[in-house]
Write an enzyme that holds these catalytic residues in place. Structure first.
Site, PDB file in Angstrom:
ATOM      1  N   HIS A 399     -33.272  11.891  19.422  1.00  0.00           N
ATOM      2  CA  HIS A 399     -33.884  11.139  20.532  1.00  0.00           C
ATOM      3  C   HIS A 399     -34.867  10.078  20.067  1.00  0.00           C
ATOM      4  CE1 HIS A 399     -37.551  13.298  19.851  1.00  0.00           C
ATOM      5  NE2 HIS A 399     -38.087  13.010  20.998  1.00  0.00           N
ATOM      6  N   ALA A 401     -37.583   8.839  16.419  1.00  0.00           N
ATOM      7  CA  ALA A 401     -37.865   9.005  14.999  1.00  0.00           C
ATOM      8  C   ALA A 401     -38.386  10.424  14.726  1.00  0.00           C
ATOM      9  CB  ALA A 401     -38.883   7.972  14.559  1.00  0.00           C
TER      10      ALA A 401
END
Lengths: 476, 143
Positions: A399, A401
């Protein structure tokens, strides 16, 4: 993470076989660099998830996984109600349906760069962001209930956006099965002044430039071209979702013994899907999903107004809206049998592959856009769901980093003012009510999103389509 | 008196969220200090003026659940009333907490609020006495 604890199943796939109370294996998707740097707590948490009743196939962690509560952030697990499967408030999280939507502007960089500060100022004025900000939309009890039932559809019916947007939102803008009666008065009170607000922390609105296309045919289907300008909004269900999380987490933790569920961690608080408590949570959680969808729709409307002030006549068109913190009923073939499963994704994106009937017509041939948020100064990515993903992790991908450093460490390492100046030198304009907030959200406090999406791509969870770079960031 | 024996608060690290911890000679004192740590998630507690006081009551079957209720009640009050608190006074008797929280409306210029707390969690939730016989109350707060 200690790599010796894992069995390598491929370049980007690592397995933890079931031991002790684990009912299924745990599987982590990551390359070797990411897995070595991954918090050891992910190992502990994903193996704990694998002990929950009714879990199917495996407990999964995405390449951006990091320490959450109960489930790791980046955790995915499917539960079968026919096998005593559970629904877990900790498996969804506090910011229910927190997610991302990306909007086409039709602008290109050459038009924007003549005066990007004016757009930054208009957006900052239009979007209530940060702690203590208040929205201008106050809902009476009847309208609050209508919003919790209707989601983005409710918002569009009230004039916040275009009906065409609905086709480009998961669940077509309205999560079925919401039960506003299960949303407490306190949760409603927390939302009273928060409709159309961005929130704080890692929530943002970003004006982004498409800088790299990895797969031209799919990029064209998604409407992405090099140098095109898009706007991405990252936020969720605000106080209402937080309060539902708070209330049900406690209630489920206290009720676990009654349901004879042995919790290795109280944060895995859950209840059988087929129990009164499980059903109540599902109804409340789905209402919170609708709140998040309505909120992002209102923010889109506010964004449109700001853009229109600077670029009269420019109409924003939704590329797609995806949620990261949800539990949804989906159908998969398990051991040759079609099953209705409850898929928990906490800090993970649904990533349907080509041909999935729930995808809008425009994407059915190529697969679902998967929107991966960056970290204020770093790239964001658009990926595309794959057919293989259904068997790899119940059609799920990363979703974002994922944090690599705590807020405390980040605030010690960077000064907000210096970061703003440094990002300005790189051509990135930041607007935020809090310099300390900026320091805590420093781009380098996050993992390398390029490595994360590279691992998701190699693992076949989703394929890279385009890379975006920030031009303006409104940070909550 | 060494610092370890004076009431104080601290944050402890968590990848995504923040750990809050209060340490004091009394149970109630540790709750007060942890609440200051909660304020400090958002802003410097010393920079908060005490112009408004609200009352809070909680009851729970054990100290850990009482602590979680206390933190979540403060988050609720901050969220719904747009308040930030700089001073707390807590009494705990037979599982019942009665308290006051004093502070003011969030001033975005002066407080530079960094991040809001969404909810207290069971993660690292502990209420205990340490080796110096001081009370420690702590948990991770989702931000």
């Amino acid at each position: 993470m200690n790599i010796g604890q894992l069995i390598r199943r491929g370049e980007t796939c690592w397995e933890i076989p079931p031991t002790a109370a684990m009912r299924v294996p745990a599987v982590i998707y990551a390359d070797e660099g990411l897995i070595r740097a991954m918090d050891p707590k992910v190992y502990e948490q994903i193996t704990n998830v694998a002990t929950l009743p009714g879990i199917v196939e495996a407990a999964y962690a995405m390449p951006d996984a990091h320490w959450g509560y109960g489930f790791p952030i980046g955790g995915v697990a499917a539960f079968d109600p026919d096998q005593g499967g559970v629904i877990s408030a900790g498996g969804v999280g506090f910011d229910i349906s927190c997610g991302v939507r990306t909007l086409h502007t039709g602008l290109t960089m050459d038009r924007l760069e003549s005066d990007p500060h004016r757009l930054a100022d208009e957006l900052y004025r239009a979007i209530p962001a940060g702690v203590g900000s208040r929205g201008k939309i106050h809902l009476n009890p009847h309208e609050m209930t209508a919003m919790l039932t209707g989601g983005a559809r409710w918002a569009i019916d009230r004039g916040f956006g275009e009906a065409a947007d609905l086709e480009r939102i998961e669940e077509r803008g309205c999560m079925a099965g919401a039960d506003p009666a299960q949303v407490s008065a306190r949760a409603r009170e927390r939302q009273r002044e928060e409709m159309g607000t961005l929130g704080s922390g890692n929530h943002y609105l970003e004006v982004q430039r498409v800088v790299e296309i990895y797969h031209r045919p799919v990029a064209e289907k998604f409407g992405l071209r090099t140098d095109g300008i898009v706007i991405t909004i990252h936020c969720g269900s605000r106080g209402l979702g937080h309060q539902i999380g708070t209330e049900f987490l406690k209630e489920m933790a206290m009720a676990a013994a009654q349901y004879k569920i042995a919790l290795p961690d109280r944060e895995l608080a859950c209840a059988p899907i087929r129990s009164p408590l499980g059903r109540r949570y599902l109804g409340a959680m789905r209402a919170a999903i609708n709140c998040a969808l309505a909120n992002r729709q209102i923010l889109t409307h506010l964004t449109q107004k700001a853009v229109d002030t600077v670029f009269p006549g420019v109409r924003l068109e939704l590329l797609y809206d995806v949620s990261h913190n949800t539990c949804k009923v989906e159908h998969y073939t398990v051991n040759g049998r079609k099953k209705e499963l409850y898929i928990h994704r906490k800090g993970a994106t649904r990533a349907y592959g080509p041909g999935h009937p729930d995808l809008p017509e425009a994407f059915r041939e190529v697969g679902q856009p998967v929107l991966i948020g960056g970290s204020m100064g770093t790239s964001s990515y658009v990926l595309c769901g794959t057919e293989k993903g259904a068997n790899r992790a119940f059609s799920s991908a990363c979703h974002g980093a994922g944090r690599a450093m705590s807020r405390h460490q980040a605030a010690k390492q960077w000064r907000g003012r210096e970061l703003v100046d440094e990002l300005a030198r790189q051509g990135i304009i930041i607007r935020s009510p809090s310099l300390r907030g900026i320091a805590e959200e420093a781009p380098l406090a996050y993992k390398d999103a390029g490595a994360v999406v590279g691992a998701a791509d190699k693992a076949g969870l989703a394929h890279k389509i385009a890379r975006l770079e920030p031009v303006i960031c409104i940070k909550g | 008196m060494p610092r370890a024996q004076l009431p104080h608060w601290e944050h402890f690290d968590h990848d995504a969220d923040m750990g809050i911890r209060g340490i004091a000679p009394t149970l109630a004192g540790s709750f007060e200090q942890a609440a200051l740590a909660l304020t400090a998630v958002t802003t410097d507690p010393n920079a908060v003026r005490k112009t408004r006081t609200i009352s809070i009551k909680c009851r729970a079957p054990d100290n850990e659940l009482l602590f979680l209720d206390w933190i979540n009640e403060l988050i609720y009050q901050m969220s719904t009333q747009h308040l930030i608190f700089g001073r707390y006074e807590v009494k705990i008797e037979q599982g019942e907490l009665t308290a006051t929280a004093s502070g003011e409306t969030v001033d975005r210029e002066r407080h530079q609020p960094a991040v809001e707390a969404k909810g207290g969690t069971f993660t690292e939730l502990r209420v205990y006495r340490n080796e110096e016989a001081m009370w420690v109350a702590q948990c991770i707060v989702d931000v």
